[in-house]
Enzyme design. Structure first.
Site, mmCIF file in Angstrom:
data_model
loop_
_atom_site.group_PDB
_atom_site.id
_atom_site.type_symbol
_atom_site.label_atom_id
_atom_site.label_comp_id
_atom_site.label_asym_id
_atom_site.label_seq_id
_atom_site.Cartn_x
_atom_site.Cartn_y
_atom_site.Cartn_z
ATOM 1 C CE1 TYR A 1 -48.919 14.454 -10.020
ATOM 2 C CE2 TYR A 1 -49.919 14.574 -12.203
ATOM 3 C CZ TYR A 1 -49.984 14.788 -10.837
ATOM 4 O OH TYR A 1 -51.111 15.325 -10.291
ATOM 5 C CB SER B 1 -53.698 13.369 -12.174
ATOM 6 O OG SER B 1 -53.335 14.136 -13.302
#
Length: 348
Positions: free
Chosen positions: A163, A138
């Site tokens: 995350y 990501s």
């Protein structure tokens, strides 16, 4: 080393997800055998996930072969059995607990899915000698970096959300397996993917729902934010191109000046973005124009875990597989809005 590979079978985790379902349809249209795994969890409405699976079924009638298993990647035995049964040439790992903000209040979900689950995927690849693992990282890994555009050669040691930390951990875990077991791994850092069949927890869906229902939209950092919005079809194209060229050793890797994106092991990291960051206010204007309604804006401070700007440097992936995104934000928002107005026509 010849990094080109022949493919007839691909396994996709997170197959009912936003990116996963779009990818599966494209792979089936290449007449490949595709095995999909998804646990259909309730992080967001399962009806949308099941609708995506229905769309996959429609494509599979005349294209490729499609097999689906409703399991969690945390279930190591079932996952290993499926990998062993189908012996895929490529495993594309997209299953994860997504969302920056949700990780602040529900950290355990990220530990289980993104760390334990990913370890199971790595073990499945090792034990079954899968020729190539592609996995979702990501843009969040860039964390507090302010040097734009983000380059794969930058250090990413300061994540600002759990995350992001799990995605950085995935890259480290993948490198370990590449080094110890000669497993080719390709990590793709996705940049704000949007388009039809998107996730309800992401800005396009949240904003569209609120605009059409005359509800205020939360505009964080008073709208002074930029994102490298990347259209779903462009993302799928990038993933597929990587399928046909597996990660390889960097013969020029220098351990005294290590490049974070390559290695003396078969390991690669690439940005997968658009390289044209869009100001949040312009993004909202495009939604207003295509949905035919003005937004009611609630200007708020930036949220914990958010970053002000993202922008992807894309020359590495372009040189690796000749990849360039082709969808403008104007056309992408138009296509998203058309889908949204049709799919949710009975909700506003």
């Amino acid at each position: 080393m010849n990094s080109k590979i022949n493919i007839d079978t691909i396994l996709v985790t997170g197959a009912a997800g936003f990116i996963g379902s779009a990818l599966v349809k494209a792979l089936l249209e290449l007449n490949l055998k595709v095995i999909g795994i998804d646990n259909l969890n309730d992080y967001y409405c399962t009806s949308l996930k099941r609708s995506r699976l229905t769309e996959i079924e429609k494509v599979s009638i005349n294209n490729g072969e499609w097999f689906f298993y409703e399991i969690s990647i945390e279930d190591n035995k079932l996952l290993l059995d499926i990998i062993n049964t189908y012996n895929p040439q490529v495993l594309i790992h997209l299953a994860a607990q997504a969302g920056v903000r949700y990780s602040i209040t529900n950290p355990s979900a990220y530990i289980q899915s993104n760390l334990v689950g990913f370890a199971n995927v790595l073990e499945g690849c090792r034990q079954n000698k899968v020729p190539h693992l592609i996995y979702a990282s990501s843009s969040s890994v860039y964390g507090g970096n302010t040097n734009l555009p983000f380059s794969e050669e930058q250090a990413v040691n300061h994540p600002v959300s759990l995350y992001a930390a799990t995605k950085k951990s995935n890259e480290l875990m993948a490198h370990t397996y590449s080094h110890l077991y000669d497993l080719p791994t390709t990590g793709l850092r996705f940049f704000t993917v949007y388009g039809p069949w998107g996730r309800p927890d992401m800005a396009p869906m949240i904003f569209a729902r609120s605009i059409l229902n005359n509800e205020p939209i939360k505009v964080f950092n008073q709208g002074e934010m930029q994102r490298d919005f990347t259209y779903i079809d462009d993302v799928v194209e990038g993933i597929i191109r990587c399928c046909f060229k597996k990660a390889s050793i960097d013969d020029d890797f220098n351990p005294l000046i290590p490049n974070p994106s390559t290695s003396s092991a078969p390991f690669r990291i690439f940005n997968l973005g658009n390289s044209h960051p869009i100001h949040l206010t312009y993004f909202i204007e495009l939604l207003e124009m295509n949905l035919g309604k003005k937004a009611i804006k609630n200007l708020l401070p930036i949220q914990p875990g958010d970053v002000v700007s993202t922008a992807a440097r894309m020359d590495l992936l372009n040189s690796w597989v000749e990849y360039k995104p082709t969808t403008s934000i104007e056309n992408g928002i138009k296509l998203f809005s058309e889908w949204y107005l049709d799919y949710f026509k009975n909700t506003f």
